[in-house]
Motif scaffolding. Structure first.
Motif, short mmCIF file in Angstrom:
data_model
loop_
_atom_site.label_atom_id
_atom_site.label_comp_id
_atom_site.label_asym_id
_atom_site.label_seq_id
_atom_site.Cartn_x
_atom_site.Cartn_y
_atom_site.Cartn_z
N TRP A 1 46.28 34.32 45.45
CA TRP A 1 47.06 34.69 44.47
C TRP A 1 46.43 34.13 42.75
N VAL A 2 44.99 32.91 43.58
CA VAL A 2 44.65 31.76 41.94
C VAL A 2 43.77 33.26 41.59
N LEU A 3 43.22 34.51 43.32
CA LEU A 3 42.40 36.05 42.58
C LEU A 3 43.05 36.68 41.53
N ILE A 4 44.13 36.42 41.96
CA ILE A 4 44.55 37.26 41.73
C ILE A 4 45.49 37.30 40.20
N VAL A 5 45.79 36.13 39.97
CA VAL A 5 46.13 35.61 38.70
C VAL A 5 44.75 35.82 37.38
N ALA A 6 43.80 35.07 38.53
CA ALA A 6 42.50 34.84 37.77
C ALA A 6 42.42 36.53 36.71
N ASP A 7 42.54 38.01 37.22
CA ASP A 7 42.54 38.43 36.90
C ASP A 7 43.27 39.36 35.28
N PHE A 8 44.58 38.64 35.44
CA PHE A 8 45.41 38.77 34.67
C PHE A 8 45.90 38.05 33.96
N ILE A 9 44.73 36.28 33.93
CA ILE A 9 44.29 35.90 32.96
C ILE A 9 43.26 34.81 32.81
N LEU B 1 48.76 41.76 50.25
CA LEU B 1 49.69 41.66 50.11
C LEU B 1 50.21 40.95 51.93
N ARG B 2 49.60 41.61 52.39
CA ARG B 2 50.60 41.06 53.67
C ARG B 2 49.78 39.62 53.79
N LEU B 3 48.48 39.93 53.10
CA LEU B 3 47.88 38.76 54.19
C LEU B 3 47.79 37.94 52.96
N ILE B 4 47.90 38.17 51.01
CA ILE B 4 48.66 36.38 50.39
C ILE B 4 49.62 36.41 50.55
#
Lengths: 227, 247
Positions: free
Chosen positions: A15-23, A211-214
């Motif tokens: 989740w942190v890496l996905i958020v980092a991509d958007f922020i 998605l299943r993993l995170i």
């Protein structure tokens, strides 16, 4: 602790890496690059783990004199000599500060004269097996196999001077039927369409698995042991 | 001693003598490279000790090769060189004055945890490192694949199906764009298994199979070419570098 904490690590990191991509600002700014670097370093530890495991397995095989154990001595010998040559930079013209693969070092000699011939010969060996596979596919006499082989045949011939020579008589309006042109069209059009369909399919698979993993749904990577 | 055993020993003796002569004339490494090439190709006849020797040597050498490359290429400059730069000073002087980065303890600890896999009692600790690797892969790939392999590919497929250029209507480009559009759609229909492949949907799936077969054929052709060029390379090595028969 044995299963819950690893799942928590996967979920948080994902989740942190996905958020980092958007922020792309602090504190998330360079997290993607940092984590990718951590990933690379852990991958090197995985190489060490693999090497250690290989050493252990073959040493056990030699100690217990299992089937084909003399060949395990060859594996261990090759492993130890190459490892020593690389780690200690034996014979390196630049000494310990020189590039590990510097020309003249034992590591480079072993790479060029042992690793490369073995790797290239292994892959070259597959030329005979793919030839045999295509013969079997041809014998299957299905429409799909025929289409596959015709496409392969055109691409093979179209990339050689012989293919051009063979169809050089087709000029003017018929020039698009020259094998090199036909090969280019196959590569740029139907091949591209198939590749795209496969890529989109793979992307959907990767996205759903990620998605299943995170989300903590997929847990098979942790093995079968309970807490 | 049976006749077969005798033939094997004679063959082995002849091989040893020939390679001893070759070592004297061409040097050890060139001769050994030629021996390994022939040993691998001997598998075309049958599985034999020469092939097994080369195969086992390849496993050992390649494992050590990747370990060394990872150690000197990644671990020394990126882990030790950032964690405690003076430590790598004797090896990479350019890094010794860099500032220390305590966050590099994270991959170091996770890496050591991964090595615990070798222990039968503490092997479970390696899951933490594995979880980090899986989480990183999932987090990075989700957005990356969504962007480059999903949205970008769909965007590239949505092209004009009636193409004109400065000379007017372009039949070739129009046909190509239609084939690409229909090919992608039919390929995706084939991969959609939630609906039975019957009727118009089945016809689409059938067309998708044809497109995929052309794709696999093209990839197959390229693979064969790559393998043959490698084979040519090995033959050149044997005939030129080893035997000196070319040029």
């Amino acid at each position: 602790m044995r299963r819950t904490f690893p799942i928590l690590i996967t979920v948080v990191v994902g989740w942190v890496l996905i958020v980092a991509d958007f922020i792309p600002h602090k504190p998330f700014g360079n997290l993607g690059d940092d984590f990718a670097l951590y990933f690379d370093i852990i991958a090197v530890f995985a190489f060490i783990l693999g090497g250690g495991n290989l050493f252990r397995i073959h040493l056990t095989k030699v100690q217990k004199k299992k089937k084909d154990w003399p060949f395990s001595i060859v594996t261990l010998g090759g492993f130890i000599v190459m490892l020593a040559a690389g780690l200690f930079k034996i014979g390196n013209p630049g000494g310990i500060q020189g590039d590990v693969a510097a020309v003249g070092s034992l590591f480079n000699d072993m790479y060029m004269q042992i690793f490369t011939p073995l790797q290239a010969s292994m892959f070259a060996l597959l030329a005979f097996f793919v030839g045999s596979a295509s013969y079997r596919a041809f014998r299957a006499k299905t429409t799909e196999a025929t289409i596959l082989l015709i496409a392969a045949f055109i691409v093979l011939l179209g990339r050689t001077p012989f293919g051009l020579w063979l169809t050089s008589g087709l000029t003017g309006d018929m020039s698009f039927l020259q094998l090199p042109n036909l090969t280019d069209w196959i590569m740029d059009v139907p091949n591209l369409a198939g590749q795209r369909a496969i890529m989109i399919g793979i992307a959907l698979g990767v996205i759903s698995m990620s998605l299943r993993l995170i989300l903590g749904v997929e847990r098979t990577y942790l093995g079968g042991d309970s807490d | 001693m049976t006749r077969r055993q005798l033939a094997t020993y004679i063959f082995f003796g002849v091989v040893v003598i020939l390679f001893a002569i070759s070592v004297a004339l061409k040097g050890f490494f060139v001769t050994f490279g030629a021996f390994l090439t022939l040993a691998i190709f001997s598998f075309l006849y049958d599985d034999n000790p020469y092939y097994k020797f080369a195969e086992h040597l390849f496993v050992g050498v390649s494992a050590a090769y990747w370990m060394c490359m990872g150690f000197w290429g990644t671990m020394v400059p990126n882990l030790f060189g950032r964690l405690y730069p003076p430590m790598v000073g004797p090896v990479i002087p350019a890094l010794k004055d860099n500032p220390s980065d305590p966050f590099m303890l994270i991959p170091l600890i996770l890496g050591i945890m991964l090595l615990m896999r070798l222990s039968s009692k503490a092997g479970w600790i390696s899951r933490w490192a594995l979880a980090f690797v899986v989480g990183t892969t999932a987090g990075l790939n989700l957005v990356r694949y969504l962007r480059s392999d999903f949205i970008q590919q769909i965007s590239s497929t949505a092209m004009p199906l009636y193409v004109t250029n400065s000379a007017g209507f372009s039949l070739g480009e129009t046909i190509s764009n239609i084939v690409i559009f229909i090919g992608v759609m039919c390929g995706l229909i084939y991969f959609f298994f939630s609906k039975e492949h019957k009727g118009a949907f089945g016809a689409g799936a059938r067309a998708g199979v044809i497109v995929l077969m052309i794709t696999f054929g093209a990839s197959f052709g390229y693979t064969v070419m790559a393998r043959i060029s490698l084979l040519v390379g090995r033959m050149q090595y044997l005939l030129d570098s080893w035997l000196g028969m070319i040029g």
